[in-house]
Structure formats: C-alpha cells, structure tokens
Motif scaffolding. Structure first.
Motif, short mmCIF file in Angstrom:
data_model
loop_
_atom_site.label_atom_id
_atom_site.label_comp_id
_atom_site.label_asym_id
_atom_site.label_seq_id
_atom_site.Cartn_x
_atom_site.Cartn_y
_atom_site.Cartn_z
N LEU A 31 0.83 -1.20 0.00
CA LEU A 31 0.00 0.00 0.00
C LEU A 31 0.86 1.25 0.00
O LEU A 31 1.83 1.37 0.75
CB LEU A 31 -0.91 0.01 1.22
CG LEU A 31 -1.72 1.29 1.48
CD1 LEU A 31 -2.61 1.64 0.29
CD2 LEU A 31 -2.55 1.15 2.76
N GLN A 226 -2.74 2.73 -9.65
CA GLN A 226 -3.41 3.63 -8.72
C GLN A 226 -4.88 3.27 -8.65
O GLN A 226 -5.50 2.93 -9.66
CB GLN A 226 -3.26 5.09 -9.19
CG GLN A 226 -1.80 5.55 -9.24
CD GLN A 226 -1.66 6.97 -9.77
OE1 GLN A 226 -2.51 7.48 -10.50
NE2 GLN A 226 -0.56 7.62 -9.40
N VAL A 227 -5.45 3.37 -7.45
CA VAL A 227 -6.85 3.01 -7.28
C VAL A 227 -7.63 4.15 -6.64
O VAL A 227 -7.16 4.85 -5.76
CB VAL A 227 -7.01 1.71 -6.44
CG1 VAL A 227 -6.44 0.52 -7.18
CG2 VAL A 227 -6.37 1.85 -5.06
N PRO A 245 -12.12 3.85 -2.76
CA PRO A 245 -12.41 2.49 -3.24
C PRO A 245 -13.59 1.88 -2.50
O PRO A 245 -13.66 1.88 -1.27
CB PRO A 245 -11.11 1.74 -2.95
CG PRO A 245 -10.05 2.79 -3.09
CD PRO A 245 -10.67 4.04 -2.52
N THR A 256 -7.74 -5.20 -10.39
CA THR A 256 -6.52 -5.51 -9.64
C THR A 256 -5.99 -6.89 -10.03
O THR A 256 -4.78 -7.07 -10.24
CB THR A 256 -6.78 -5.43 -8.14
OG1 THR A 256 -7.23 -4.11 -7.80
CG2 THR A 256 -5.52 -5.76 -7.34
N VAL A 270 -3.25 4.56 -3.43
CA VAL A 270 -4.63 5.02 -3.34
C VAL A 270 -4.60 6.53 -3.57
O VAL A 270 -4.01 7.28 -2.79
CB VAL A 270 -5.26 4.68 -1.98
CG1 VAL A 270 -6.69 5.24 -1.91
CG2 VAL A 270 -5.27 3.17 -1.76
N ILE A 289 -8.83 4.84 4.10
CA ILE A 289 -8.08 4.36 2.96
C ILE A 289 -7.46 2.99 3.25
O ILE A 289 -7.53 2.06 2.43
CB ILE A 289 -6.99 5.39 2.58
CG1 ILE A 289 -7.65 6.60 1.91
CG2 ILE A 289 -5.93 4.77 1.67
CD1 ILE A 289 -6.71 7.79 1.74
N ARG A 292 -10.28 0.24 3.34
CA ARG A 292 -10.82 -0.07 2.02
C ARG A 292 -9.80 -0.83 1.17
O ARG A 292 -10.14 -1.78 0.45
CB ARG A 292 -11.25 1.21 1.31
CG ARG A 292 -12.37 1.96 2.01
CD ARG A 292 -13.69 1.20 1.98
NE ARG A 292 -14.77 2.02 2.52
CZ ARG A 292 -15.51 2.85 1.80
NH1 ARG A 292 -15.32 2.95 0.50
NH2 ARG A 292 -16.46 3.56 2.38
N TYR A 293 -8.55 -0.42 1.25
CA TYR A 293 -7.50 -1.10 0.49
C TYR A 293 -7.36 -2.56 0.97
O TYR A 293 -7.29 -3.49 0.14
CB TYR A 293 -6.17 -0.38 0.67
CG TYR A 293 -5.00 -1.11 0.07
CD1 TYR A 293 -4.65 -0.95 -1.27
CD2 TYR A 293 -4.24 -1.98 0.85
CE1 TYR A 293 -3.58 -1.65 -1.81
CE2 TYR A 293 -3.17 -2.69 0.30
CZ TYR A 293 -2.85 -2.50 -1.02
OH TYR A 293 -1.79 -3.20 -1.56
N VAL A 297 -8.71 -4.38 -2.27
CA VAL A 297 -7.61 -4.41 -3.24
C VAL A 297 -6.58 -5.49 -2.90
O VAL A 297 -6.26 -6.34 -3.74
CB VAL A 297 -6.92 -3.02 -3.33
CG1 VAL A 297 -5.76 -3.07 -4.32
CG2 VAL A 297 -7.93 -1.95 -3.72
N ALA A 298 -6.08 -5.47 -1.68
CA ALA A 298 -4.99 -6.38 -1.31
C ALA A 298 -5.27 -7.85 -1.57
O ALA A 298 -4.37 -8.58 -2.02
CB ALA A 298 -4.63 -6.16 0.17
#
Length: 301
Positions: A31, A226-227, A245, A256, A270, A289, A292-293, A297-298
């Motif tokens: 991140l 980038q998200v 996100p 992703t 982010v 952030i 949410r990541y 995303v992860a």
C-alpha cells in the motif's frame, strides 16, 4: 493478524466493513498513500501518518516537496524507512510555442532530478491538454512524442522512467490528451520498457472496452497502479470526482487481478481527489483508505 476498532468510514459515514489493520499487517505490504489524497498534510505530516498507520510507501507531489525542501523531504522519507512509489508530476508538454515548450522541458528535467533525489524511479507525466485556443488534438499528441524524445536520454542517465498517465476523456481538453492505455502504449513502445512506462489508474481507465487487451500489451511496462473509484452523480468539479475504493462503480477486484496477472509487483497507490475526504481529519481519512485497500484491493494482488 492484528486489528484495531473498525471506526467510521469517511466521507460516507457508513460503518467500516472490516477492522482497521495495524502496522505490520501483511495486507498493507504494497500500500502507498498518494499524497494528494490528504492534501492538507505536509510532507512531514504525511510521512508521520504513514508510519503510524503502517503504510510502507508514499507517492509524493512536487509542490509539497518544494515547500518542505527537496533534500529535507528526501531525508524525512529515508529516515522513516518509507518507499517513494512515484513522484507526481511532470508533463504539460503540448504547447507548440517555442518559449513555452522550452520552459516545459526545463521543468520536466527538474522533475526528473527531484525524482532521483527522492529515491524513486517513477516520474508520473500528466501530458497536458489542448493549448489555449487550439483544436488540434493530433498536433498536441505529436508534441508529447517530440518531448519524450528529448527527455528520455536525460531521464535514462538518472535512472528515472517517464510514466505516461492516460486520463479519462473528460480531461482531454485541459489536462491529458492521452485518453486510453492504448494511446499511452503507442507513445511508450518506441522506447525501452524501463525508459517510458505507463500508469494504470483505475479511475481513468476502467471504462475502456479494450482495457484487458491493452493490459496484456502493457506487461513489463506498468510503472504504477493507482486506485480510486468512479462515483455518480459526478460533482460539479470533475477534478474532485474520485470516490474512495468501494464507493463507486469500478470492479476493483477484477481490475486488480488483471493488473497482477500481467506481472505487476509494485506498490499500489490510493489516489482520491474528493472534497469530502479532504475535509476530514487526516488520520481518519487515512484509516478509511487503509481499511478499504485491505478489504477490496490487497486480496487480489
């Protein structure tokens, strides 16, 4: 896997869906906080915030770096043990006026030097929109190609790649005449893969029906992922229309996974331009952030 109290997400006020990961949580290993997501923070505040939250990387912007001082900012980041995932931004290379063009090239050379001093090999280029009074879109794109030819040798000597960022077509007139990943790759491919690279920004590219094929083409040339999210209705200021996100329409899990499948192993920034997020307390904004990541995303990297 340790966690803290879930807390409240901003700006929506909806309860967080997962607890906030603590520093050292494996989900946060890639991140990066793009500094523009919390623009009220100085470099010092952003660095300290990342350390407290366990965010291992930061995407810096030139203006706050200049306010802090380049050497001082570089020491802050290095002393904190953070990676600099990218420096934003160079570019704005479309003006055909010789004096303006010369100034733009000089500014980009300075940005390349700054990226090298900060320890990042990625300078993000927002290439610029149509020059004032112009309707010559092909000419503006040719100007970018010509500028790359002049800047690449300088960047190569300093170990910095020029990362072209395609932008959503709503920004074509005033910010970025590159609207698709395919257009960015057309400009990048005459150069070595580590000389001119591309940025895959979810907010800008998610809509493109050719995206999957272009991601395959971009393998080995993606310098930054980038998200953010695409929210509706768009606010009046479209520059600040990015959602956190999970707040919008983008299939971040699918995108992703697609980026990861093309071999991308770098940091994930982010980057959220959103007035409500910007108005929130910086620590609360970063906690949102991070949550949410970690949730959205992860797991797909």
């Amino acid at each position: 896997m340790s966690t803290t109290t879930a807390g409240i997400d901003v700006p929506s006020g909806e309860p967080a869906r997962i607890p906030t990961p603590e520093p050292g949580d494996a989900r946060l290993a890639r991140l990066s906080l793009n500094q523009r997501s919390i623009p009220s923070w100085s470099v010092r505040e952003a660095v300290d915030g990342c350390v407290r939250a366990g965010v291992p990387a930061i995407g810096l912007w030139r203006e706050p770096v200049a306010e802090t001082g380049l050497d001082r900012a570089a020491r802050m980041v290095a002393d904190a043990g953070l990676r600099v995932s990218s420096l934003c931004r160079g570019g704005f290379l479309t003006d055909p006026d010789p004096a303006a063009r010369g100034q733009a090239l000089d500014d980009n050379r300075a940005a390349i030097d700054e990226a090298a001093a900060l320890g990042t090999d990625t300078l993000v280029l927002v290439v610029g929109g149509l020059p004032e009074g112009s309707r010559d879109l092909p000419g503006a794109r040719r100007a970018v190609v010509d500028a790359l030819g002049e800047l690449v040798p300088y960047a190569r000597e300093r170990g910095v790649s020029l990362a072209l960022e395609p932008m959503h077509p709503i920004f074509c007139a005033d910010r970025g005449v590159l609207s698709t990943l395919g257009q960015a790759l057309d400009m990048a491919e005459p150069f070595a893969a580590d000389e001119v690279t591309v940025v895959v920004d979810a907010f800008h590219v998610w809509w493109d029906p050719a995206l999957d094929a272009q991601l395959t083409r971009a393998a080995g040339r993606i310098a930054s992922y980038q998200v953010g999210d695409w929210i509706t209705p768009l606010p009046a200021d479209t520059l600040c229309s990015r959602g956190i996100p999970g707040d919008g329409h983008i299939d971040l899990a699918g995108l992703t996974s697609a980026v990861a499948a093309r071999g991308y192993r770098g940091d994930v920034e982010v980057e959220v331009f959103n007035q409500d997020l910007w108005a929130a307390d910086g620590a609360d904004a970063l906690a949102t952030i991070v949550r949410r990541y970690a949730e959205l995303v992860a797991p797909h990297l």
